[in-house]
Design a protein around this motif. Structure first.
Motif, mmCIF file in Angstrom:
data_model
loop_
_atom_site.group_PDB
_atom_site.id
_atom_site.type_symbol
_atom_site.label_atom_id
_atom_site.label_comp_id
_atom_site.label_asym_id
_atom_site.label_seq_id
_atom_site.Cartn_x
_atom_site.Cartn_y
_atom_site.Cartn_z
ATOM 1 N N PHE A 149 23.215 38.567 -68.906
ATOM 2 C CA PHE A 149 24.421 38.275 -68.132
ATOM 3 C C PHE A 149 24.408 39.174 -66.898
ATOM 4 N N GLU A 150 24.513 38.561 -65.726
ATOM 5 C CA GLU A 150 24.517 39.323 -64.483
ATOM 6 C C GLU A 150 25.888 39.233 -63.823
ATOM 7 N N ASN A 151 26.343 40.372 -63.338
ATOM 8 C CA ASN A 151 27.612 40.430 -62.623
ATOM 9 C C ASN A 151 27.442 41.252 -61.365
ATOM 10 N N PRO A 152 28.200 40.922 -60.318
ATOM 11 C CA PRO A 152 28.139 41.756 -59.124
ATOM 12 C C PRO A 152 28.621 43.169 -59.472
ATOM 13 N N PHE A 210 23.872 44.621 -63.573
ATOM 14 C CA PHE A 210 24.201 44.312 -62.181
ATOM 15 C C PHE A 210 23.295 43.174 -61.735
ATOM 16 N N GLU A 211 23.831 42.266 -60.949
ATOM 17 C CA GLU A 211 22.973 41.230 -60.384
ATOM 18 C C GLU A 211 22.043 41.852 -59.346
ATOM 19 N N SER A 220 23.910 42.916 -70.390
ATOM 20 C CA SER A 220 24.788 42.814 -69.211
ATOM 21 C C SER A 220 24.268 43.774 -68.152
ATOM 22 N N ASN A 273 32.248 44.128 -60.030
ATOM 23 C CA ASN A 273 32.949 43.721 -61.249
ATOM 24 C C ASN A 273 32.836 44.762 -62.361
ATOM 25 N N TRP A 274 32.183 45.865 -62.092
ATOM 26 C CA TRP A 274 32.007 46.929 -63.083
ATOM 27 C C TRP A 274 32.862 48.125 -62.683
#
Length: 129
Positions: free
Chosen positions: A104-107, A69-70, A67, A110-111
């Motif tokens: 898995f990438e998240n903005p 950061f995008e 997981s 979102n963290w």
């Protein structure tokens, strides 16, 4: 920021925990230009009855979930995957047939990290590599 989850049969993953962590971390550091002191690994040793997999995999079957950061380039993520396959085989004798990797990438927003939203953090590494 990156969080790594490693799943495998208990009898195999427990005996290789440090070696697995070292190999995975070396790949992350190289491909993502990640600081050496940032290691966030979680191991999930599985009982045989809880870890079902196809007959064309062996007891070395290992799942790695990453997981992040995008923001990383496709080429950078592909380089990480290639390094993981290569080093898992050369350093741990785990065939690429027995390794599955998911990124898995998240903005960053979102963290939540150290009391702040990820997009409000000051990082000591680049995400756009």
């Amino acid at each position: 920021m990156g969080q790594i989850k490693i799943y495998g049969l208990e009898k195999n993953i427990n005996s290789r925990r440090q070696d697995l962590s070292d190999v995975i971390h070396s790949c992350i550091v190289e491909a993502f230009e990640y600081p050496r002191d940032k290691r966030f690994h979680r191991f999930f040793p599985m009982n045989e009855e809880d870890f079902l997999f196809p007959a064309d995999r062996s007891e070395d079957y290992t799942i790695i979930e990453i997981s992040i950061f995008e923001g990383r380039k496709v080429e950078t993520k592909k380089r990480l995957v290639k390094l993981l396959f290569e080093r898992m085989e050369s350093k741990l004798n785990i065939s690429p047939q027995n390794v599955e990797i998911t990124i898995f990438e998240n903005p960053p927003c979102n963290w939540g990290i150290r009391g702040a939203s990820g997009d409000e953090l000051s990082l000591n590494y680049k995400v756009e590599v």
